[in-house]
Design an enzyme around this catalytic site. Structure first.
Site, PDB file in Angstrom:
ATOM      1  CB  ALA A  38     -78.792  -6.485  -6.628  1.00 48.01           C
ATOM      2  CG  HIS A  39     -73.673  -6.544  -5.535  1.00 45.49           C
ATOM      3  ND1 HIS A  39     -74.467  -5.429  -5.529  1.00 45.49           N
ATOM      4  CD2 HIS A  39     -73.056  -6.585  -4.347  1.00 45.49           C
ATOM      5  CE1 HIS A  39     -74.326  -4.804  -4.379  1.00 45.49           C
ATOM      6  NE2 HIS A  39     -73.482  -5.486  -3.637  1.00 45.49           N
TER       7      HIS A  39
END
Length: 125
Positions: A38-39
Site C-alpha cells: 500500500a502507499h
C-alpha cells in the site's frame, strides 16, 4: 507524494503497489513474487542504526503507512497491518500489527492425515 524504488532492489514478478505515493524501498531490499504494498510504506534501513534491509517472501501484504526496518525476514503469505513498525523476523503466514509489531495471528498448521492401517499378515502352513 513521491515514490522511491531503487533499481538495485531485487523485486519478484507480480508486485502490486496500490495508490503509488510515498513508497520507499531500500536498494538492498529483496521482495518476493506477487507482493502487495500500500502507499506510504518504507522497506529498508533506518536512522536508528539498524543495518541491512528486509527480505520479503512471496505473497506478502503490507498495509498503508507500515515501516519495515533492518535485516529482517518476512515469511511468505505474511500480512502487515497499517501503520505497523516491524523490526524482527515474521514467520510464514503470520499477521502482524502494532508499534512495535506483534504477531496477532499465525497460519494454521497443516493437518497431517493419519497413516493408513497396516494389514496384519498371517502365515498359513
Amino acid at each position: 507524494m513521491e515514490m522511491c524504488l531503487d533499481p538495485q532492489a531485487t523485486i519478484g514478478g507480480g508486485l502490486y503497489i496500490a495508490h503509488i505515493g510515498g513508497v520507499h524501498i531500500n536498494p538492498q531490499a529483496i521482495i518476493g513474487s506477487n507482493c502487495d504494498i500500500a502507499h506510504r510504506v518504507t522497506i529498508g534501513a533506518s536512522a536508528m542504526g539498524r543495518k541491512g534491509a528486509p527480505v520479503l517472501g512471496d505473497r506478502v501484504y503490507i498495509g498503508t503507512g507500515a515501516t519495515l526496518v533492518g535485516k529482517i525476514k518476512i515469511g511468505s503469505g505474511a500480512k502487515i497491518a497499517a501503520n505497523t513498525l516491524v523490526m524482527s523476523n515474521i514467520p510464514d503466514g503470520a499477521t502482524v500489527m502494532g508499534v512495535p509489531g506483534r504477531i496477532i495471528m499465525r497460519a494454521p498448521k497443516p493437518v497431517e492425515s493419519p497413516a493408513p492401517p497396516v494389514a496384519e499378515t498371517t502365515d498359513a502352513k
